[in-house]
Write an enzyme that holds these catalytic residues in place. Structure first.
Site, PDB file in Angstrom:
ATOM      1  N   GLY A 120       0.769  -1.230   0.000  1.00  0.00           N
ATOM      2  CA  GLY A 120       0.000   0.000   0.000  1.00  0.00           C
ATOM      3  C   GLY A 120       0.804   1.287   0.000  1.00  0.00           C
ATOM      4  N   ASN A 176       1.545   3.145  -2.591  1.00  0.00           N
ATOM      5  CA  ASN A 176       0.846   4.088  -3.457  1.00  0.00           C
ATOM      6  C   ASN A 176      -0.447   4.574  -2.800  1.00  0.00           C
ATOM      7  OD1 ASN A 176       2.178   4.806  -5.976  1.00  0.00           O
ATOM      8  ND2 ASN A 176       2.152   2.615  -6.426  1.00  0.00           N
ATOM      9  N   LYS A 229      -5.268  -8.446  -9.214  1.00  0.00           N
ATOM     10  CA  LYS A 229      -6.277  -9.304  -9.819  1.00  0.00           C
ATOM     11  C   LYS A 229      -6.853  -8.653 -11.080  1.00  0.00           C
ATOM     12  CE  LYS A 229      -6.199 -12.493  -6.594  1.00  0.00           C
ATOM     13  NZ  LYS A 229      -5.729 -13.868  -6.877  1.00  0.00           N
ATOM     14  N   ILE A 286      -9.640  -7.281 -13.356  1.00  0.00           N
ATOM     15  CA  ILE A 286     -10.964  -6.712 -13.097  1.00  0.00           C
ATOM     16  C   ILE A 286     -11.973  -7.396 -14.003  1.00  0.00           C
ATOM     17  CG2 ILE A 286     -12.366  -4.620 -13.072  1.00  0.00           C
ATOM     18  CD1 ILE A 286     -10.147  -4.620 -10.993  1.00  0.00           C
ATOM     19  N   ASN A 301      -5.213   2.580 -13.320  1.00  0.00           N
ATOM     20  CA  ASN A 301      -4.211   1.719 -12.698  1.00  0.00           C
ATOM     21  C   ASN A 301      -2.842   2.365 -12.861  1.00  0.00           C
ATOM     22  OD1 ASN A 301      -3.060  -0.803 -11.613  1.00  0.00           O
ATOM     23  ND2 ASN A 301      -2.292  -1.121 -13.703  1.00  0.00           N
ATOM     24  N   HIS A 306       1.238   1.417 -13.318  1.00  0.00           N
ATOM     25  CA  HIS A 306       2.112   0.305 -13.706  1.00  0.00           C
ATOM     26  C   HIS A 306       3.562   0.784 -13.671  1.00  0.00           C
ATOM     27  CE1 HIS A 306       3.181  -3.450 -15.694  1.00  0.00           C
ATOM     28  NE2 HIS A 306       3.978  -2.753 -16.480  1.00  0.00           N
ATOM     29  N   ASP A 364      -3.078  -4.062 -18.532  1.00  0.00           N
ATOM     30  CA  ASP A 364      -2.164  -3.003 -18.976  1.00  0.00           C
ATOM     31  C   ASP A 364      -2.364  -2.583 -20.425  1.00  0.00           C
ATOM     32  OD1 ASP A 364      -0.978  -3.290 -16.443  1.00  0.00           O
ATOM     33  OD2 ASP A 364       0.390  -4.826 -17.182  1.00  0.00           O
ATOM     34  N   GLU A 368       6.203   6.940  -9.004  1.00  0.00           N
ATOM     35  CA  GLU A 368       4.821   6.467  -8.863  1.00  0.00           C
ATOM     36  C   GLU A 368       4.103   7.249  -7.772  1.00  0.00           C
ATOM     37  OE1 GLU A 368       3.929   2.234  -8.629  1.00  0.00           O
ATOM     38  OE2 GLU A 368       5.980   1.813  -9.287  1.00  0.00           O
TER      39      GLU A 368
END
Length: 215
Positions: free
Chosen positions: A14, A16, A86, A88, A102, A104, A145, A174
Site C-alpha cells: 500500500g 501508493n 487481480k 478486473i 491503474n 504500472h 495493462d 509512482e
C-alpha cells in the site's frame, strides 16, 4: 466543491495508497477523498494504512465476482488500482468505464501484460537494455495493462542498476504521478471519456536524473 469520492483497490503493502492519503490530506480533501479501500487479500498491509487514516476497508471474498467488486466500490466516482494484482471482471470494467485507472511500474505499452508486475517488470527492463523506464497511469479495460494511457513519468536506467535499485527509482515517481493524475481527473470532474495528461515541463538535469513536472 464536493470532493470526488475515490475507491482504492489494493493487494499488498500500500505505498501508493499512502501517497494518495498523504497528497489528498495535504489539500484538505477539497478535490478528492479516499472514500474506501478494497483489498483482494485480508492480510494486505495496505488495509492497516487505511485503518490508521480512518478510511473504511473491505476485503473481497471473490475478486472475480463483478457484483461484489461494484458493491465494494460503493458510491466512488473514481476507482484507482494501486498495487491491485487481480484482473478486473469485464462487467465491473463496463460499470466504471473511463472511471477506473491503474498505475504500472514501466512505460507502457512496453513491459506490461499478464504476469508483468513487481520485480518481474524491472528484470525485463534491465534485460532489454532500455535506456528509460518509468511509471504509467492508464485506464483499465478488459486486458492487463492495455487501456489508454493517461499519464507517464520517465526515469533513467543506469548502467549499474539492479532490479531493486530501478524499482526504488520508479516507485519514487509512482508516488508523485498517481496523486497528480487523481487530482487532475478530479478537477476535470472525472470525464467519462479517456483524456491524456501531458507534462508541464521535462528536462534532463545534471547527472542521470530525469525531472518532470506534471499538472
Amino acid at each position: 466543491m464536493t470532493p470526488v469520492p475515490v475507491a482504492v483497490l489494493v493487494s499488498g503493502g500500500g505505498t501508493n495508497l499512502q501517497a494518495l492519503l498523504d497528497a489528498l490530506g495535504r489539500r484538505g480533501s477539497t478535490e478528492a477523498r479516499i472514500a474506501r479501500v478494497v483489498s483482494s487479500r485480508g492480510d494486505a498491509a495496505a488495509l492497516e494504512r487505511a485503518r490508521r487514516a480512518g478510511v473504511p476497508v473491505e476485503v473481497l471474498s471473490d475478486p472475480a465476482d463483478p457484483a461484489e467488486l461494484v458493491r465494494a466500490a460503493g458510491d466512488a466516482r473514481l476507482v484507482v488500482l494501486a498495487g491491485y494484482l487481480k484482473r478486473i471482471p469485464a462487467a465491473a470494467v463496463a460499470r466504471f468505464r473511463w472511471r477506473m485507472i491503474n498505475i504500472h511500474p514501466a512505460l507502457l505499452p512496453a513491459f506490461g501484460g499478464d504476469g508483468m508486475y513487481g520485480r518481474r517488470v524491472h528484470e525485463a527492463v534491465l534485460a532489454s537494455g532500455a535506456a528509460l523506464s518509468g511509471a504509467t497511469v492508464h485506464y483499465v479495460d478488459e486486458e492487463y495493462d492495455r487501456g489508454p494511457i493517461l499519464a507517464q513519468w520517465p526515469v533513467p536506467v543506469r548502467a549499474d542498476d539492479t532490479p531493486d535499485s530501478l524499482a526504488a527509482r520508479v516507485l519514487e515517481v509512482e508516488h508523485r504521478l498517481l496523486p497528480a493524475a487523481v487530482l487532475a481527473l478530479a478537477r476535470l470532474g472525472v470525464p467519462e471519456r479517456p483524456v491524456r495528461l501531458s507534462v508541464k515541463r521535462a528536462a534532463f538535469i545534471t547527472g542521470d536524473d530525469l525531472a518532470v513536472d506534471i499538472e
